[in-house]
Structure formats: C-alpha cells, structure tokens
Motif scaffolding. Structure first.
Motif, PDB file in Angstrom:
ATOM      1  N   TYR A  60      45.860  26.838  57.840  1.00  0.00           N
ATOM      2  CA  TYR A  60      45.412  28.051  57.261  1.00  0.00           C
ATOM      3  C   TYR A  60      43.875  28.070  57.139  1.00  0.00           C
ATOM      4  N   LEU A  61      43.252  26.521  57.720  1.00  0.00           N
ATOM      5  CA  LEU A  61      41.806  26.291  57.526  1.00  0.00           C
ATOM      6  C   LEU A  61      41.420  26.380  59.017  1.00  0.00           C
ATOM      7  N   ARG A  62      42.096  26.804  59.793  1.00  0.00           N
ATOM      8  CA  ARG A  62      41.623  27.036  61.403  1.00  0.00           C
ATOM      9  C   ARG A  62      41.357  28.230  61.655  1.00  0.00           C
ATOM     10  N   GLY A  63      40.116  28.630  61.196  1.00  0.00           N
ATOM     11  CA  GLY A  63      39.580  30.069  61.563  1.00  0.00           C
ATOM     12  C   GLY A  63      39.616  30.510  63.118  1.00  0.00           C
ATOM     13  N   ASP A  64      39.507  29.670  63.975  1.00  0.00           N
ATOM     14  CA  ASP A  64      39.430  30.098  65.350  1.00  0.00           C
ATOM     15  C   ASP A  64      40.952  30.499  65.719  1.00  0.00           C
ATOM     16  N   LEU A  65      41.942  29.785  65.014  1.00  0.00           N
ATOM     17  CA  LEU A  65      43.060  30.122  65.536  1.00  0.00           C
ATOM     18  C   LEU A  65      43.663  31.505  64.830  1.00  0.00           C
ATOM     19  N   SER A  86      38.907  31.686  52.287  1.00  0.00           N
ATOM     20  CA  SER A  86      38.433  32.811  51.735  1.00  0.00           C
ATOM     21  C   SER A  86      36.654  32.740  51.242  1.00  0.00           C
ATOM     22  N   GLU A  87      36.215  31.705  50.918  1.00  0.00           N
ATOM     23  CA  GLU A  87      34.801  31.472  50.557  1.00  0.00           C
ATOM     24  C   GLU A  87      34.164  30.616  51.705  1.00  0.00           C
ATOM     25  N   ASN A  88      34.466  30.956  52.832  1.00  0.00           N
ATOM     26  CA  ASN A  88      33.814  30.344  53.976  1.00  0.00           C
ATOM     27  C   ASN A  88      33.065  31.128  54.891  1.00  0.00           C
ATOM     28  N   PRO A  89      31.568  30.977  54.878  1.00  0.00           N
ATOM     29  CA  PRO A  89      30.625  32.225  55.396  1.00  0.00           C
ATOM     30  C   PRO A  89      30.866  32.034  57.013  1.00  0.00           C
ATOM     31  N   GLY A  90      31.295  30.813  57.724  1.00  0.00           N
ATOM     32  CA  GLY A  90      31.395  30.507  59.000  1.00  0.00           C
ATOM     33  C   GLY A  90      32.579  31.256  59.487  1.00  0.00           C
ATOM     34  N   PHE A  91      33.503  31.583  58.756  1.00  0.00           N
ATOM     35  CA  PHE A  91      34.885  32.191  59.272  1.00  0.00           C
ATOM     36  C   PHE A  91      34.620  34.027  59.184  1.00  0.00           C
ATOM     37  N   ALA A  92      33.916  34.130  57.998  1.00  0.00           N
ATOM     38  CA  ALA A  92      33.467  35.405  57.855  1.00  0.00           C
ATOM     39  C   ALA A  92      32.610  36.041  59.199  1.00  0.00           C
ATOM     40  N   ILE A 103      37.053  42.182  55.294  1.00  0.00           N
ATOM     41  CA  ILE A 103      37.395  42.650  53.776  1.00  0.00           C
ATOM     42  C   ILE A 103      36.849  41.412  52.904  1.00  0.00           C
ATOM     43  N   GLY A 104      35.369  41.464  52.616  1.00  0.00           N
ATOM     44  CA  GLY A 104      35.002  40.608  51.775  1.00  0.00           C
ATOM     45  C   GLY A 104      33.424  40.920  51.840  1.00  0.00           C
ATOM     46  N   PRO A 105      32.818  40.137  51.032  1.00  0.00           N
ATOM     47  CA  PRO A 105      31.058  40.285  51.018  1.00  0.00           C
ATOM     48  C   PRO A 105      30.604  39.770  52.422  1.00  0.00           C
ATOM     49  N   PRO A 106      29.357  40.098  52.304  1.00  0.00           N
ATOM     50  CA  PRO A 106      28.355  39.450  53.747  1.00  0.00           C
ATOM     51  C   PRO A 106      28.492  37.897  53.853  1.00  0.00           C
ATOM     52  N   PRO A 107      28.587  37.439  54.645  1.00  0.00           N
ATOM     53  CA  PRO A 107      28.550  35.887  55.097  1.00  0.00           C
ATOM     54  C   PRO A 107      27.353  35.484  54.320  1.00  0.00           C
ATOM     55  N   GLU A 108      26.168  36.039  54.185  1.00  0.00           N
ATOM     56  CA  GLU A 108      25.107  35.654  53.455  1.00  0.00           C
ATOM     57  C   GLU A 108      25.387  35.422  52.134  1.00  0.00           C
ATOM     58  N   ALA A 109      26.085  36.413  51.688  1.00  0.00           N
ATOM     59  CA  ALA A 109      26.240  36.382  50.151  1.00  0.00           C
ATOM     60  C   ALA A 109      27.145  35.227  49.816  1.00  0.00           C
ATOM     61  N   ILE A 110      28.342  35.179  50.774  1.00  0.00           N
ATOM     62  CA  ILE A 110      29.323  33.786  50.594  1.00  0.00           C
ATOM     63  C   ILE A 110      28.588  32.509  50.384  1.00  0.00           C
ATOM     64  N   GLU A 111      27.409  32.517  51.581  1.00  0.00           N
ATOM     65  CA  GLU A 111      26.704  31.288  51.714  1.00  0.00           C
ATOM     66  C   GLU A 111      26.088  30.794  50.511  1.00  0.00           C
ATOM     67  N   ALA A 112      25.453  31.992  50.010  1.00  0.00           N
ATOM     68  CA  ALA A 112      24.424  31.736  48.845  1.00  0.00           C
ATOM     69  C   ALA A 112      25.279  31.160  47.455  1.00  0.00           C
ATOM     70  N   MET A 113      26.600  31.804  47.327  1.00  0.00           N
ATOM     71  CA  MET A 113      27.488  31.433  46.285  1.00  0.00           C
ATOM     72  C   MET A 113      28.530  30.552  46.591  1.00  0.00           C
ATOM     73  N   ALA A 114      29.052  30.385  47.724  1.00  0.00           N
ATOM     74  CA  ALA A 114      30.057  29.567  47.975  1.00  0.00           C
ATOM     75  C   ALA A 114      30.053  28.111  47.629  1.00  0.00           C
ATOM     76  N   SER A 115      28.786  27.639  47.792  1.00  0.00           N
ATOM     77  CA  SER A 115      28.465  26.111  47.372  1.00  0.00           C
ATOM     78  C   SER A 115      28.042  26.574  45.617  1.00  0.00           C
ATOM     79  N   LYS A 116      28.943  25.782  44.801  1.00  0.00           N
ATOM     80  CA  LYS A 116      28.458  25.728  43.743  1.00  0.00           C
ATOM     81  C   LYS A 116      27.056  25.089  43.109  1.00  0.00           C
ATOM     82  N   THR A 117      26.738  24.260  44.053  1.00  0.00           N
ATOM     83  CA  THR A 117      25.165  23.534  43.870  1.00  0.00           C
ATOM     84  C   THR A 117      24.210  24.822  44.197  1.00  0.00           C
ATOM     85  N   ARG A 118      24.490  25.419  45.222  1.00  0.00           N
ATOM     86  CA  ARG A 118      23.526  26.413  45.532  1.00  0.00           C
ATOM     87  C   ARG A 118      23.532  27.506  44.515  1.00  0.00           C
ATOM     88  N   ALA A 119      24.696  27.862  44.269  1.00  0.00           N
ATOM     89  CA  ALA A 119      24.574  28.894  43.236  1.00  0.00           C
ATOM     90  C   ALA A 119      24.077  28.537  41.902  1.00  0.00           C
TER      91      ALA A 119
END
Length: 617
Positions: A60-65, A86-92, A103-119
């Motif tokens: 379930y980590l294979r976004g390409d598949l 679900s919180e992978n901007p590349g998959f979005a 069905i989710g937020p824009p990839p840029e929003a995920i990218e900004a918050m998906a990494s807890k360090t960047r958040a």
C-alpha cells in the motif's frame, strides 16, 4: 461529479469510506495485497484490483501501482484514507497528474505539514538538534517526521539510550512510511493530547469542528478518544480553535484535517497537523451530526461549506479494539476472528467479519466502537456497557482493558493524561476471572457429549475438565445424574451447548458459551480447554526466549554469537510485527548458548529465538 472512487487503503477505513460512497451513489474500487485478497474491504467494493509484486507490508506504499489500478478500473477519484500514503505529497501529485480527483488537501499543503519538522518551522517552533541533546533536556521524544500512529517514536530518559532510540525509530518509520527521517523534541510527562478537527473548502471557509481528547495512549498510539475534550477552561478551547484555523490558512488547506496539541499547565503546545482524515473522526461526526467523508467528497467536487459550522450536541467516546495482549507488553495477536458483534445503540466501524483471519502484516486494530449520549457520563456508561456485552470470539484482545479504563476514576473525572497507562497498566490488566466460567464451559461441553447418553445406573467418579484462564489452570468436576448434570456447591438450573444457568447462593447467573476447537468463550471470558493429562515433554529448556508473536527478525544485537556473555536486560533480538518493532531482551545474566534465528527470518509465535543459560552462583 465523482462517479467512481478508489480507496488507496485497506481494512476498516476503506470499508468506512465505501459505506458513505454507497449512500451517495458512487461506485467503489478497492486495492489489495495478496495477503488481503479475501479481506472484507476487497469483498464489499464494487471492483477490486490486486497490487502485484510488493511484499504485503509494502504494497500500500506503492503509489505507482495504485494510480495504475485507478485508471484500469475506470475510477475518476482517489481517497487515501489514513496511514500509508495519505500524507505523501508525491502520491497526491501523481493522482492529479493522472487526471484523477484527489480527495484531500493540495500537495503543497501536505508538503508543508507532512514533515513534522517543517510544520514546526512554519508554526515558529524549533526542534532539538540530535547532537545538542544534554542531560538537562531529558526526557526527550524521538519522533518520525512522516506518518503517525505511534510508529517511529521512542521516549529517551537516559542520554546513553539516545543513539539506539534514533536507530530504532528510523528503521520503524522507514518500514511504516517509506521515510526514515526523525527528530527530537522535549517530552512532557503529564500533558493531555488534545486536537481540533478542521474542514476547509476552496472558497476560503474553514470550520473548526470542536476538540477531541486522545490522551489514553499505548506506545504513543491512541486507544480511547472523545469529543469534546473535557475540562478545557479559561478560553483554552477558543485558543486552540484560533491556532488550528491559523495553521490551515497558513498552507491554504482544503478538506478534512486535524491540528494536534499537547496541553499542560493550561498551555497549548503545537505537535503537528495531520493532513488527512483521523482514525477518531467518528466522535466528531457524532457530536456535530456530520459525515466527514461525504464533506470531503463535496469539497473535492468544488462545493462550498456553509458560512458557520453545525452546532455541537452531546458527547461521544470511541474505543479502539485491538487484537493484542496488554498484559504482555501489548503483544499483537493473530488467528481467526470467529465472531464479532456489539449491542444495538453504538456504532461499530470494522474491516473484519466473522471467520476472517487476523494476520501479521498490518495494524492489529479490529474495530472502533463509538457511543454518543447527551452527557459525557452517559456516553462513558453506554460504551463501557456495550464493550462488556460485546460478543468477541477469537484472539486475545484489549476489551477488558478498555472497559476498566472507561470506568477508572481518573478517566471518569476527566483528569487523565498521556501517562495514564504508565501509571495504571498493572492494575488494569490484573486478572479478575469468573470462578464459575470453567464450570460453565465444562457443562456446555458435557451437554453436547451427553446427547448420546451419559447417565449411568451405578454411581461413578465425577468427570474432570481442565481449562487455562487468565494465565492459570483450573480443574472442574461434574457428574451425570438421573436429573441431569450436577456439580458441588451450585445448582445447575440449565445446561445447554450454548447456554448454562447456575444458581449460586440463591442468585441465578447466565453463561453464554461458544466453543471453537479448544478455544472457549464464556460471556466475555476466553478459556483454553486443556488435555486431562498434560504432555510432560512439552516444556522449553530453561532460559529459552520464545517469539511472543508471529513476525520477522529485523535485527540482532551486534557481536552477538553463541557462547557470548550477556547481561540481564540486554536487548538481543528485534521482531517486527504489524509495522511495530518488539525488543526481545535477556531475562538473566549468563551465556548465550543458542541463537537459531537470522535477520529476515519469518517466525511463528512460540518459535525458539535464543537460549540464555544463567550464571550459577
């Protein structure tokens, strides 16, 4: 308008999303690993697509598949659920680039918050540098930058433990999320985990849909959640709403998300923003009478939210049923789920049905049970009662722990914090078996056997049955009489294969009995029928370390070989089961006399991992 939706997930959340899709008239597509070919989510979807090639834990980590599956099945939208991608901007981005609705937020929003360090950087909060942690900073928490669910997290109380904690957290995070980045932050011992559900549309409206308290956790993974969070005074709830909306607006958020805080001494400390639907979303749905999945879909279709969110009503509490043994370091359990049913009046979200197999590859959560009532006290009573009366036949679960937790004075008074189980686990898992359960099991078994005749004209010796219950052996005796089955000290009112009624000191008690081979369930108690004459050869050598669960050997301590001297408590072997790592340590100081396993080896429960011969005085 979305016509066909693929859920890039499995189990309970996939089934839950499919339920809403069915109500909206949307066709559904499931994806599944080989291990999940017969899973409930693959059976209830309109279409199911096998994800080939990858190992079950990685599938379930294979976004390409998954994108390829969506296109092949004719889906026009993808919902990621929670966990996995679900919180992978590349998959979005891959979903959007394929011309599908995300069905989710824009990839840029995920990218900004998906990494807890960047958040944290976005919210103006600094993390600790690994190389700069000192004794004065302890305790600290090592935490995965991606994902959640308690994976990739370690509490460090001694500086010399930091290196091993970082290594273990990185390995666990990489396995669960495909990203091994971790960071270090101060660990607050007695904080409450409080979060705010948000929902935002593409027209600039952001709803803060109340608070949730998720303080009852094991291994940093939530066990009991409720809405609203009790006891937030002094405008703290309003402050949390303001901070949550600020976080959403800072990244132009769209869809459902959660902003999490640790609340201590009346202050809110930002933890992270989860850019997805949370496991505990049903309590918010109950309190606000809203379907968050339906709202996610409407927002993705471009619809606007009302200016003001709906009003909250009452209180809701959710408990997560896990196939695990809390008394044995939360060891995950596997096997057949023979039967699962809860009383009417509560919500059951599950990815299993009767007869399904609970395997080793994924999270051991069986179901979520949710109660909603006008007051918190009524919701607690309803949920505890429903769990107590639930028919739950199969592997060991945390059901009894949940019932006791809900009725614990610290919880009922709203004074719990994230250290609840650190303080109370021994008491909450102390055996409290029903002394008459083994007799009820024996009488039910005897009834089944006596259909072909069991009464004798001449007196005979009592029949003897042995059962394991709560870690102890119990022997019971009964006799066949002209009037039926009888036992000393009680009056047998009725003895059937599924129901036994005993009268003890003038009080009648009912015992519902279900047997599956040597596994017997009497009301809420699980027993194992034992042979009358135990096999004296079925004993392990002293010092044997046996696998507490099925899993994979992912690590063996460096320089560990047969003949090596080991200290008591030294970590020897690490098993991975259900995406979590479990440490096997030396029980005593001595010599490692056997090490029959290797890294990468799959082992079953009870497999011999090592033998440590203790030093003799």
């Amino acid at each position: 308008m979305i016509q066909t939706l693929l859920v890039a997930n499995r189990g309970e959340i996939a089934c839950r999303i499919f339920r809403t899709c069915g109500e909206l008239g949307i066709r559904t597509v499931a994806v599944h690993s080989d291990a999940d070919a017969d899973a409930l989510h693959a059976r209830v979807a309109d279409t199911a697509v096998r994800l080939p090639g990858a190992a079950p834990a990685e599938t379930y980590l294979r976004g390409d598949l998954i994108v390829k599956a969506a296109l092949a099945a004719g889906a026009d939208a993808v919902h990621p659920g929670y966990g996995f991608l679900s919180e992978n901007p590349g998959f979005a981005r891959a979903v959007l680039d394929a011309g599908l609705t995300w069905i989710g937020p824009p990839p840029e929003a995920i990218e900004a918050m998906a990494s807890k360090t960047r958040a944290k950087d976005l919210m103006g909060i600094a993390s600790l540098a690994e190389s700069e942690v000192t004794e004065a900073d302890l305790p600290v928490l090592v935490k995965a930058a991606a994902g959640g669910g308690g994976r990739g997290m370690r509490i460090v109380r001694r500086l010399e433990e930091l290196s091993a904690a970082l290594e273990g957290a990185r390995a666990e995070a990489a396995s669960a999320f495909g990203d091994g980045e971790v960071f270090v932050e101060p660990y607050l011992e007695h904080g409450r985990h409080v979060e705010v559900q948000i929902l935002a549309d593409t027209h600039g409206t952001v709803w803060p849909l109340g608070t949730r308290d998720c303080s009852l956790q094991r291994r940093h993974q939530k066990v009991v959640e409720e809405a609203p969070a009790p006891g937030l005074g002094g405008g703290l709830a309003d402050e949390l709403y303001t901070l949550a909306v600020h976080a959403a607006r800072a990244v132009s958020y769209v869809g459902a998300g959660t902003v999490e805080f640790l609340v201590a001494d009346g202050r809110a400390h930002f933890l992270e923003m989860n850019t997805r639907l949370q496991v505990e979303h049903p309590v918010t749905e109950a309190v606000f009478a809203v379907d968050l999945v339906a709202e996610q879909i409407r927002v993705a279709e471009g619809h606007a939210l009302e200016k003001d969110p709906p009003r909250a009503r009452g209180h809701a509490i959710e408990a997560r049923l896990y196939a695990e043994d809390p008394a044995r370091d939360w060891a995950p359990q596997t096997g057949t789920l023979h039967h699962l049913a809860v009383p009417a009046g509560v919500r059951l979200d599950t990815g299993y049905t009767d007869g399904d197999t609970i395997g080793v590859h994924y999270d051991p959560m069986l179901a979520k049970v949710v109660a909603h009532a006008p007051t918190r006290a009524e919701a607690i009573r309803a949920l505890a009662g429903a769990l107590e009366r639930a028919e739950l036949h199969g592997p060991v679960t945390n059901r009894e722990l949940l019932v006791r937790s809900l009725r614990h004075e610290e919880f009922t008074s709203g004074r719990m914090d994230t250290g609840f189980y650190d303080r109370h686990l021994p008491a909450l898992t102390a055996p409290a078996p029903d002394p008459y359960a083994p007799l009820a099991a024996a009488l039910a078994d005897a009834h089944g056997r006596s259909r072909f005749g069991g009464w004798r004209n001449l007196p005979s010796q009592p029949q003897v049955k042995r059962y394991a219950m709560a870690g102890e052996e119990h022997e019971v005796r009964y006799t066949h009489t002209r009037a039926g089955l009888a036992a000393d000290g009680v009056c047998v009112v009725h003895a059937g294969a599924r129901l036994v009624v005993l009268e003890v000191d003038g009080v009648r008690r009912r015992f519902e009995v279900s047997a599956y081979g040597d596994q017997v369930h009497v009301n809420a108690i699980r027993l194992t029928a034992l042979p009358r004459f135990p096999d004296p050869t079925a004993q392990s050598a002293p010092g044997s370390l046996l696998a507490p669960m099925p899993g994979t050997v992912v690590r063996i301590a460096e320089d560990l070989a047969e003949g090596a001297a080991v200290e008591a408590g030294r970590p020897l072997i690490w098993l991975e089961a259900m995406k979590m790592q479990h440490q096997i340590s030396a029980p005593v100081a001595g010599t490692l006399s056997a090490l029959p396993v290797s890294v990468g080896q799959q082992v079953e429960m009870g497999t011999l991992l090592a033998v440590v011969e203790g030093d003799r005085p």
